[in-house]
Design a protein around this motif. Structure first.
Motif, PDB file in Angstrom:
ATOM      1  N   TRP A 220      34.655 -54.166 -23.866  1.00 56.88           N
ATOM      2  CA  TRP A 220      33.740 -55.302 -23.828  1.00 56.88           C
ATOM      3  C   TRP A 220      32.534 -55.013 -24.704  1.00 56.88           C
ATOM      4  CZ3 TRP A 220      28.983 -54.980 -20.775  1.00 56.88           C
ATOM      5  CH2 TRP A 220      28.826 -53.748 -20.125  1.00 56.88           C
ATOM      6  N   MET A 221      31.744 -56.050 -24.954  1.00 58.90           N
ATOM      7  CA  MET A 221      30.605 -55.943 -25.859  1.00 58.90           C
ATOM      8  C   MET A 221      29.316 -56.044 -25.053  1.00 58.90           C
ATOM      9  SD  MET A 221      30.275 -58.062 -29.429  1.00 58.90           S
ATOM     10  CE  MET A 221      31.498 -57.210 -30.419  1.00 58.90           C
ATOM     11  N   PRO A 222      28.603 -54.924 -24.881  1.00 55.02           N
ATOM     12  CA  PRO A 222      27.366 -54.956 -24.094  1.00 55.02           C
ATOM     13  C   PRO A 222      26.238 -55.661 -24.860  1.00 55.02           C
ATOM     14  CG  PRO A 222      27.654 -52.787 -25.070  1.00 55.02           C
ATOM     15  CD  PRO A 222      28.881 -53.579 -25.430  1.00 55.02           C
ATOM     16  N   ALA A 223      25.286 -56.208 -24.112  1.00 57.84           N
ATOM     17  CA  ALA A 223      24.190 -56.971 -24.713  1.00 57.84           C
ATOM     18  C   ALA A 223      23.084 -56.046 -25.215  1.00 57.84           C
ATOM     19  CB  ALA A 223      23.645 -57.959 -23.690  1.00 57.84           C
ATOM     20  N   THR A 224      23.477 -55.063 -26.022  1.00 59.27           N
ATOM     21  CA  THR A 224      22.489 -54.152 -26.625  1.00 59.27           C
ATOM     22  C   THR A 224      22.168 -54.597 -28.034  1.00 59.27           C
ATOM     23  OG1 THR A 224      24.349 -52.764 -27.247  1.00 59.27           O
ATOM     24  CG2 THR A 224      23.172 -52.146 -25.249  1.00 59.27           C
ATOM     25  N   CYS A 225      22.619 -55.824 -28.398  1.00 62.11           N
ATOM     26  CA  CYS A 225      22.444 -56.325 -29.766  1.00 62.11           C
ATOM     27  C   CYS A 225      22.067 -57.796 -29.688  1.00 62.11           C
ATOM     28  CB  CYS A 225      23.759 -56.188 -30.543  1.00 62.11           C
ATOM     29  SG  CYS A 225      25.128 -57.105 -29.760  1.00 62.11           S
ATOM     30  N   HIS A 226      21.641 -58.370 -30.815  1.00 63.30           N
ATOM     31  CA  HIS A 226      21.454 -59.817 -30.897  1.00 63.30           C
ATOM     32  C   HIS A 226      22.747 -60.381 -31.453  1.00 63.30           C
ATOM     33  CE1 HIS A 226      17.248 -59.986 -29.757  1.00 63.30           C
ATOM     34  NE2 HIS A 226      17.024 -58.940 -30.525  1.00 63.30           N
TER      35      HIS A 226
END
Length: 361
Positions: A220-226
């Motif tokens: 999954w893609m964690p929300a550590t990026c915009h």
């Protein structure tokens, strides 16, 4: 059509891969089934299915959501419905009312979401059986509407109990990225993984459950990026919640999309080729789930619309197919070779995100 030696050199490597079928829906709502060995494809049905939602296969049948819907007497109102195609007979029938359909981690059940993704029914994948009605915990939803099932501990009678990936209220997603959790259909509890990117299709790329195991790996893609700029991918064990964060071999992060190999040892992912704001060109990469080592596939580069691409492994795990809006390729991870995948009497680059691979029976 391709010259015979070209077709042979581009063919799937394993016998299982050669005998597999791939099904997809085109922009005219026609459902195609293609043989990966002979590269012959045919239109088998009209299907008002969403192009951005993968078809589901189970037990020689293909399932999709008819987005136009129909009047359902048992409900007393109009509803979207899940249709099923029997590959042996070519017959299409209504399966159940529902807005989404996805298989359980072991493939023995099918889940259908109903009533704005707040309730599910669980039905046996193999033939008749009593449906089981499940209500999602308050404030939780299926990510992007699309469900992902994982194993969640051992069930009472042996085997794995089902867990389903949920996300918190998507309406808050812009300012507060949604929380990703695993809901145990056995205990009703939700185990929180963390915040995922607030993408329309959800933050989950895929899940792998070893046969008979009571845990899964979730990519999954964690929300550590915009999102979609410079995003990482995390692989998390659903039993321990221990994670490995993948770093992109190019400086622009990953696009959404990808798939675990049939044995879970590899994960296909897509690397952004430019900084951009989503879309553009991506390159396929193969990740070792054991070490995190990432190898770019030099020839497998695709143009995508949104920041989402697709990959599907063939039975046996020796090859996979992947694509964007411009082309579809067949890739051999052992050699990193990529060749165009074209079916006869079919436009190039048209398989798309709805693709499902059907193993030989």
């Amino acid at each position: 059509g391709p010259r015979p030696h070209t077709a042979r050199s581009a063919g799937p490597g394993s016998k299982a891969g050669r005998a597999a079928l791939v099904a997809w829906v085109d922009g005219n709502s026609l459902l195609h089934v293609g043989k990966l060995g002979s590269r012959i494809q045919r239109v088998v049905a009209k299907a008002d299915a969403a192009l951005a939602t993968p078809l589901v296969q189970s037990g020689g049948r293909i399932y999709w959501v008819d987005t136009a819907g129909t009047y359902v007497p048992s409900l007393g109102h109009w509803s979207q419905v899940v249709q099923e195609l029997d590959l042996a007979t070519g017959k299409v029938a209504m399966f159940q009312p529902g807005q989404w359909i996805f298989p359980s981690a072991d493939g023995h059940e099918l889940y259908l979401s109903q009533i704005d993704n707040e309730s599910l029914i669980e039905v046996p994948a193999a033939g008749p059986g009593e449906p089981r009605h499940l209500t999602l915990p308050a404030g939780w939803y299926l990510p992007g509407g699309i469900g992902t099932a994982v194993a969640d501990g051992a069930a009472a009678g042996g085997g794995a109990a089902s867990g389903i990936v949920l996300q918190s209220d998507p309406e808050l997603g812009i300012r507060h990225p949604p929380v990703i959790g695993i809901w145990s259909t056995r205990t009703g509890r939700v185990k929180v993984l963390g915040r995922g990117v607030g993408a329309d299709s959800g933050a989950v790329i895929g899940a792998y459950t070893p046969p008979g195991a009571s845990h899964s790996m979730l990519a999954w893609m964690p929300a550590t990026c915009h999102y979609p700029v410079n995003c990482a991918i995390r692989i998390t064990s659903t039993s321990t919640l221990a994670s490995r964060t993948l770093r992109s071999p190019l400086p622009y992060g990953f696009a959404l999309g990808g798939a675990f190999s049939p044995d879970g040892s590899q994960l296909a992912v897509f690397v952004n080729r430019s900084p951009g704001t989503g879309g553009g060109r991506v390159q396929l990469a193969i990740v070792s789930t054991r070490t995190g080592a990432t190898r770019l596939v030099p020839g497998a580069s695709f143009v995508i619309g949104e920041d989402v691409a697709w990959a599907r492994w063939l039975p046996g795990g020796k090859q996979l197919i992947a694509g964007g809006v411009d082309r579809d390729d067949i890739i051999t991870p052992a050699t990193l070779a990529a060749r165009p995948l074209r079916f006869r009497h079919s436009a190039g680059g048209d398989i798309g995100y709805s693709a499902v691979v059907i193993p030989p029976r």
